[in-house]
Design a protein around this motif. Structure first.
Motif, PDB file in Angstrom:
ATOM      1  N   VAL A   1       0.796  -1.231   0.000  1.00 22.35           N
ATOM      2  CA  VAL A   1       0.000   0.000   0.000  1.00 22.35           C
ATOM      3  C   VAL A   1       0.833   1.289   0.000  1.00 22.35           C
ATOM      4  O   VAL A   1       0.278   2.378  -0.067  1.00 22.35           O
ATOM      5  CB  VAL A   1      -0.973   0.031   1.206  1.00 22.35           C
ATOM      6  CG1 VAL A   1      -1.930  -1.150   1.171  1.00 22.35           C
ATOM      7  CG2 VAL A   1      -0.235   0.080   2.546  1.00 22.35           C
ATOM      8  N   VAL A   2       2.176   1.148   0.080  1.00 19.29           N
ATOM      9  CA  VAL A   2       2.988   2.359   0.189  1.00 19.29           C
ATOM     10  C   VAL A   2       3.664   2.698  -1.143  1.00 19.29           C
ATOM     11  O   VAL A   2       3.539   1.966  -2.133  1.00 19.29           O
ATOM     12  CB  VAL A   2       4.055   2.226   1.316  1.00 19.29           C
ATOM     13  CG1 VAL A   2       3.399   2.146   2.675  1.00 19.29           C
ATOM     14  CG2 VAL A   2       4.971   1.033   1.070  1.00 19.29           C
TER      15      VAL A   2
ATOM     16  N   LYS B   1       9.698  -0.439   2.504  1.00 16.38           N
ATOM     17  CA  LYS B   1       8.953  -1.618   2.026  1.00 16.38           C
ATOM     18  C   LYS B   1       8.898  -1.647   0.488  1.00 16.38           C
ATOM     19  O   LYS B   1       9.069  -2.702  -0.128  1.00 16.38           O
ATOM     20  CB  LYS B   1       7.536  -1.617   2.614  1.00 16.38           C
ATOM     21  CG  LYS B   1       6.673  -2.754   2.113  1.00 16.38           C
ATOM     22  CD  LYS B   1       5.442  -3.001   2.982  1.00 16.38           C
ATOM     23  CE  LYS B   1       4.448  -1.874   3.036  1.00 16.38           C
ATOM     24  NZ  LYS B   1       3.305  -2.190   3.925  1.00 16.38           N
TER      25      LYS B   1
ATOM     26  N   ASP C   1      -5.828  -1.895   2.015  1.00 15.45           N
ATOM     27  CA  ASP C   1      -5.662  -2.522   3.330  1.00 15.45           C
ATOM     28  C   ASP C   1      -6.751  -3.528   3.647  1.00 15.45           C
ATOM     29  O   ASP C   1      -6.492  -4.635   4.083  1.00 15.45           O
ATOM     30  CB  ASP C   1      -5.743  -1.451   4.435  1.00 15.45           C
ATOM     31  CG  ASP C   1      -4.538  -0.549   4.451  1.00 15.45           C
ATOM     32  OD1 ASP C   1      -3.436  -1.048   4.227  1.00 15.45           O
ATOM     33  OD2 ASP C   1      -4.717   0.655   4.706  1.00 15.45           O
TER      34      ASP C   1
ATOM     35  N   SER D   1       1.332  -4.064   7.712  1.00 13.28           N
ATOM     36  CA  SER D   1       1.922  -3.697   9.004  1.00 13.28           C
ATOM     37  C   SER D   1       1.403  -4.674  10.056  1.00 13.28           C
ATOM     38  O   SER D   1       0.319  -5.272   9.899  1.00 13.28           O
ATOM     39  CB  SER D   1       1.545  -2.265   9.366  1.00 13.28           C
ATOM     40  OG  SER D   1       0.215  -2.216   9.799  1.00 13.28           O
TER      41      SER D   1
ATOM     42  N   LYS E   1      -2.158  -4.536  11.226  1.00 11.53           N
ATOM     43  CA  LYS E   1      -3.297  -4.865  10.351  1.00 11.53           C
ATOM     44  C   LYS E   1      -3.543  -6.362  10.241  1.00 11.53           C
ATOM     45  O   LYS E   1      -4.198  -6.813   9.309  1.00 11.53           O
ATOM     46  CB  LYS E   1      -3.052  -4.294   8.949  1.00 11.53           C
ATOM     47  CG  LYS E   1      -3.048  -2.774   8.913  1.00 11.53           C
ATOM     48  CD  LYS E   1      -2.725  -2.255   7.530  1.00 11.53           C
ATOM     49  CE  LYS E   1      -2.609  -0.737   7.520  1.00 11.53           C
ATOM     50  NZ  LYS E   1      -1.951  -0.218   6.335  1.00 11.53           N
TER      51      LYS E   1
ATOM     52  N   ARG F   1      -6.651   9.720  12.137  1.00 10.71           N
ATOM     53  CA  ARG F   1      -6.682   8.500  11.315  1.00 10.71           C
ATOM     54  C   ARG F   1      -5.771   7.449  11.965  1.00 10.71           C
ATOM     55  O   ARG F   1      -4.650   7.738  12.369  1.00 10.71           O
ATOM     56  CB  ARG F   1      -6.169   8.805   9.915  1.00 10.71           C
ATOM     57  CG  ARG F   1      -6.196   7.589   8.974  1.00 10.71           C
ATOM     58  CD  ARG F   1      -4.888   6.820   8.968  1.00 10.71           C
ATOM     59  NE  ARG F   1      -4.992   5.555   8.243  1.00 10.71           N
ATOM     60  CZ  ARG F   1      -3.971   4.722   8.047  1.00 10.71           C
ATOM     61  NH1 ARG F   1      -2.787   5.008   8.532  1.00 10.71           N
ATOM     62  NH2 ARG F   1      -4.145   3.593   7.409  1.00 10.71           N
TER      63      ARG F   1
ATOM     64  N   GLN G   1      -4.630   3.027  11.760  1.00  7.12           N
ATOM     65  CA  GLN G   1      -4.701   1.742  11.070  1.00  7.12           C
ATOM     66  C   GLN G   1      -5.774   0.916  11.788  1.00  7.12           C
ATOM     67  O   GLN G   1      -6.205   1.280  12.882  1.00  7.12           O
ATOM     68  CB  GLN G   1      -3.365   1.030  11.146  1.00  7.12           C
ATOM     69  CG  GLN G   1      -2.194   1.870  10.655  1.00  7.12           C
ATOM     70  CD  GLN G   1      -0.900   1.087  10.735  1.00  7.12           C
ATOM     71  OE1 GLN G   1      -0.692   0.181   9.952  1.00  7.12           O
ATOM     72  NE2 GLN G   1      -0.043   1.439  11.672  1.00  7.12           N
TER      73      GLN G   1
ATOM     74  N   PHE H   1      -4.995   3.253   4.137  1.00  8.45           N
ATOM     75  CA  PHE H   1      -3.828   4.104   3.907  1.00  8.45           C
ATOM     76  C   PHE H   1      -4.000   4.893   2.605  1.00  8.45           C
ATOM     77  O   PHE H   1      -3.626   6.058   2.519  1.00  8.45           O
ATOM     78  CB  PHE H   1      -2.579   3.232   3.859  1.00  8.45           C
ATOM     79  CG  PHE H   1      -1.299   3.993   3.852  1.00  8.45           C
ATOM     80  CD1 PHE H   1      -0.924   4.779   4.930  1.00  8.45           C
ATOM     81  CD2 PHE H   1      -0.428   3.922   2.762  1.00  8.45           C
ATOM     82  CE1 PHE H   1       0.274   5.484   4.934  1.00  8.45           C
ATOM     83  CE2 PHE H   1       0.770   4.611   2.755  1.00  8.45           C
ATOM     84  CZ  PHE H   1       1.121   5.395   3.843  1.00  8.45           C
TER      85      PHE H   1
ATOM     86  N   ASN I   1       6.762   7.489   5.255  1.00 10.27           N
ATOM     87  CA  ASN I   1       5.387   7.475   4.743  1.00 10.27           C
ATOM     88  C   ASN I   1       4.807   8.890   4.682  1.00 10.27           C
ATOM     89  O   ASN I   1       4.068   9.228   3.754  1.00 10.27           O
ATOM     90  CB  ASN I   1       4.497   6.591   5.630  1.00 10.27           C
ATOM     91  CG  ASN I   1       4.609   5.114   5.251  1.00 10.27           C
ATOM     92  OD1 ASN I   1       5.151   4.765   4.211  1.00 10.27           O
ATOM     93  ND2 ASN I   1       4.087   4.250   6.102  1.00 10.27           N
TER      94      ASN I   1
ATOM     95  N   LEU J   1       6.357   1.148  13.563  1.00 12.52           N
ATOM     96  CA  LEU J   1       5.730   0.596  12.365  1.00 12.52           C
ATOM     97  C   LEU J   1       6.660  -0.440  11.738  1.00 12.52           C
ATOM     98  O   LEU J   1       7.796  -0.135  11.377  1.00 12.52           O
ATOM     99  CB  LEU J   1       5.442   1.709  11.346  1.00 12.52           C
ATOM    100  CG  LEU J   1       4.784   1.258  10.039  1.00 12.52           C
ATOM    101  CD1 LEU J   1       3.382   0.694  10.282  1.00 12.52           C
ATOM    102  CD2 LEU J   1       4.698   2.413   9.040  1.00 12.52           C
TER     103      LEU J   1
ATOM    104  N   TYR K   1       6.476  -4.573   9.534  1.00 11.25           N
ATOM    105  CA  TYR K   1       5.638  -5.402   8.675  1.00 11.25           C
ATOM    106  C   TYR K   1       5.921  -6.883   8.850  1.00 11.25           C
ATOM    107  O   TYR K   1       7.041  -7.274   9.184  1.00 11.25           O
ATOM    108  CB  TYR K   1       5.898  -5.046   7.210  1.00 11.25           C
ATOM    109  CG  TYR K   1       5.855  -3.569   6.938  1.00 11.25           C
ATOM    110  CD1 TYR K   1       4.645  -2.886   6.935  1.00 11.25           C
ATOM    111  CD2 TYR K   1       7.019  -2.847   6.703  1.00 11.25           C
ATOM    112  CE1 TYR K   1       4.589  -1.523   6.691  1.00 11.25           C
ATOM    113  CE2 TYR K   1       6.977  -1.474   6.463  1.00 11.25           C
ATOM    114  CZ  TYR K   1       5.760  -0.818   6.462  1.00 11.25           C
ATOM    115  OH  TYR K   1       5.708   0.523   6.230  1.00 11.25           O
TER     116      TYR K   1
HETATM  117  C1  LMR Z   1      -0.457   2.684   7.557  1.00 20.11           C
HETATM  118  O1  LMR Z   1      -1.556   2.265   7.174  1.00 20.11           O
HETATM  119  O2  LMR Z   1      -0.300   3.779   8.107  1.00 20.11           O
HETATM  120  C2  LMR Z   1       0.775   1.846   7.277  1.00 20.11           C
HETATM  121  O3  LMR Z   1       0.501   0.528   7.639  1.00 20.11           O
HETATM  122  C3  LMR Z   1       1.150   1.899   5.838  1.00 20.11           C
HETATM  123  C4  LMR Z   1       2.341   1.014   5.572  1.00 20.11           C
HETATM  124  O4  LMR Z   1       2.160  -0.071   5.032  1.00 20.11           O
HETATM  125  O5  LMR Z   1       3.445   1.465   5.918  1.00 20.11           O
END
Ligand code: LMR
Length: 340
Positions: free
Chosen positions: A40-41, A47, A79, A97, A100, A175, A177, A198, A219, A240, A242
């Motif tokens: 997603v980034v 990542k 996500d 992450s 999630k 906001r 996660q 995200f 990010n 943060l 993963y």
């Molecule tokens: C987020 O949603 O803020 C992070 O998980 C995004 C990410 O993958 O770094």
């Protein structure tokens, strides 16, 4: 060579050359096996670069038998859909992450979201290597296999007002996660948590459906948040990182020679992604600073103590869900001593 490539080339370490055994792999079939890696980034994040490094290594070392398609920036799955897609085999690799992983039902991953648990990066990697690895075994029955932990870095807090004291959070829509810990954390600070994909973060901040967020410098910069956030507090209040996940049936079904190539490419891409995470975030923070669009605030120790006091209740909240033994295991792995 771009400045980003130059910046991380030295940190890379891993050789692109195929090990001797990979060079004897079976002849190239007409149609390569396709591996989809969705995330997603942005591509120019730790990542994003790790995913591209995996692609490069896998394609070279398999001698063209495998094609890796990397889908950054939620272009394949967002996500909320990506874990289900991995389980269905619509994508083979993901790196969500640790915040999630709720849909996979292994609640203990929540400990990685605990505020102020990690005093430095080593404390995170020690915890991932020891306690985190034991959690990967619990994922197996879900059809998903944990391969590695990929680093990003410490979370910072942003809004359009300076966030210095706990009182500053009052009334802000933040906001988060999709993490029960992040939710409890924002409530403990007096803010209103809003779970949001995200991919919708920039527009959510622009439209005012949320007022602020937490995230890493890398990010923050690559999602263009300096255009929609005026203040960034260097709170380092969370972390943060993963889990690199593969569809288990896909992994088990790889022919032995390709499986060896795959595992070696994963190991080397992991080493690369983890080696560049710190540099990438330091570089991003420098860029944010020099752009002068965002006011950075480094909280005093006494101010962070106030945040810590407000947030320690979240640790207890997590203990009620994961059990005290899991909390203690995480504390021990991270070298964390709770304040009295
Ligand atoms: C987020 O949603 O803020 C992070 O998980 C995004 C990410 O993958 O770094």
């Amino acid at each position: 060579m771009s400045s980003i490539t130059r910046r991380t080339a030295l940190a890379a370490g891993a050789s692109l050359l195929a090990p001797a055994w990979a060079q004897t792999a079976s002849p190239t079939p007409a149609k390569p096996l396709v591996i989809k890696f969705s995330h997603v980034v942005a591509p120019e994040t730790p990542k994003g670069k790790g995913a591209l490094r995996f692609k490069e290594l896998m394609e070279i070392r398999s001698g063209g038998r495998v094609k890796v398609e990397v889908y950054p920036n939620s272009t394949l799955f967002k996500d909320k859909d990506e874990i289900a897609a991995l389980r269905r085999g619509e994508v083979q690799l993901l790196a969500p992450s640790l915040s999630k992983l709720r849909p996979l039902g292994v609640k203990e991953f929540e400990v990685f979201d605990l505020p102020f648990l990690f005093k430095n990066r080593n404390a995170f990697s020690d915890t991932a290597r020891s306690y985190g690895r034991t959690l990967f075994t619990k994922l197996e029955p879900t059809g998903v296999r944990g391969l590695a932990f990929w680093d990003n870095g410490f979370l910072l807090m942003s809004a359009n007002r300076r966030l210095r004291d706990v009182d500053d959070f009052k009334g802000l829509k933040m906001r988060i996660q999709s993490s029960a810990v992040a939710e409890a954390e924002m409530r403990a600070l007096g803010a209103e948590p809003r779970v949001m994909n995200f991919s919708e973060l920039f527009t959510g901040l622009q439209a005012g459906s949320v007022d602020g967020t937490e995230g890493t410098a890398s990010n923050f910069l690559t999602q263009r948040l300096p255009e929609v956030q005026k203040h960034l507090t260097l709170s380092n209040h969370g972390y943060l990182a993963y889990a690199l996940l593969v569809n288990r049936a896909f992994h088990d079904g790889l022919p032995a020679d390709l499986r060896a190539v795959f595992d070696s490419a994963i190991a080397d891409a992991t080493q690369y992604a983890n080696a560049i995470a710190n540099t990438e975030n330091a570089w991003a923070l420098g860029k944010i600073k020099t752009s002068a669009r965002v006011a950075l605030y480094a909280p005093l120790a006494a101010e962070l103590d106030e945040w810590r006091r407000a947030l320690m209740g979240v640790h207890q909240d997590v203990a009620t869900r994961v059990g005290p033994a899991a909390l203690q295991a995480a504390y021990q792995a991270a070298g964390f001593v709770p304040p009295r």
